[in-house]
Enzyme design. Structure first.
Site, PDB file in Angstrom:
ATOM      1  N   ASP A 125       2.388   1.310   1.030  1.00 22.15           N
ATOM      2  CA  ASP A 125       2.377   2.125   2.245  1.00 22.15           C
ATOM      3  C   ASP A 125       1.900   1.226   3.239  1.00 22.15           C
ATOM      4  O   ASP A 125       1.551   0.359   3.175  1.00 22.15           O
ATOM      5  CB  ASP A 125       1.547   3.048   2.323  1.00 22.15           C
ATOM      6  N   ASP A 143       8.905   7.409   1.820  1.00 24.22           N
ATOM      7  CA  ASP A 143       8.251   8.678   2.047  1.00 24.22           C
ATOM      8  C   ASP A 143       8.941   9.345   3.221  1.00 24.22           C
ATOM      9  O   ASP A 143       9.161  10.673   3.277  1.00 24.22           O
ATOM     10  CB  ASP A 143       6.951   8.446   2.447  1.00 24.22           C
TER      11      ASP A 143
END
Length: 167
Positions: A125, A143
């Site tokens: 991330d 995501d």
């Protein structure tokens, strides 16, 4: 395979590639700047709002949930991907274009994150949004694809004025 179904799978492949390339660039740039700890690669501050690019790692599902169940979570993710592939392959011609787009985004996001787990053992991330002292959990393009696809699918199912044949 029809031209439309081929373009759907090609779009999914391109989105996965975009996700993986973005993660690779962030990881390489982070290693150049600070080889032993995550580095702040970019920040934009506007009043109390800030947008940051800082690599972080997530071993669980959304928001780090179920991190202790790595193998069952991976099996579940692969199962969902296979189901999406099968569903898109079997029902493709009868799917509404919005449903097709939504499922393509969800599939691309799922493939992007599963690829991370297979190659890195965790999801990379790097996007972070903050407002005052509140921080949204870090996320990545995969995501964002999953979230956007889910919103499109729910919006289409909920607000569709057409006959209630959703799939």
């Amino acid at each position: 395979m029809t031209t439309r179904s081929l373009s759907t799978f090609l779009t999914s492949f391109l989105l996965v590639s975009l996700d993986w390339v973005s993660k690779l660039v962030v990881l390489l740039k982070s290693c150049q700047l600070s080889p032993h700890s995550p580095a702040l690669l970019y920040s934009y501050v506007w009043g109390h709002f800030s947008f940051l690019i800082v690599p972080s790692f997530n071993e669980g599902a959304a928001f780090g949930l179920f991190a202790q169940y790595k193998i069952p979570l991976l099996i579940f993710r692969v199962f969902v991907i296979l189901c999406l592939f099968l569903f898109l392959g079997i029902k493709f011609r009868s799917l509404h274009i919005r449903t097709r787009i939504a499922l393509t985004l969800i599939l691309a996001g799922a493939l992007g994150n599963v690829g991370d787990i297979l190659f890195h053992g965790k999801v990379v991330d790097f996007l972070s949004i903050n407002y005052y002292s509140w921080s949204f959990p870090s996320f990545n393009l995969a995501d964002a694809f999953i979230s956007l696809g889910t919103l499109l699918l729910v919006g289409h199912l909920y607000f569709s004025k057409e006959d209630k044949k959703y799939f």
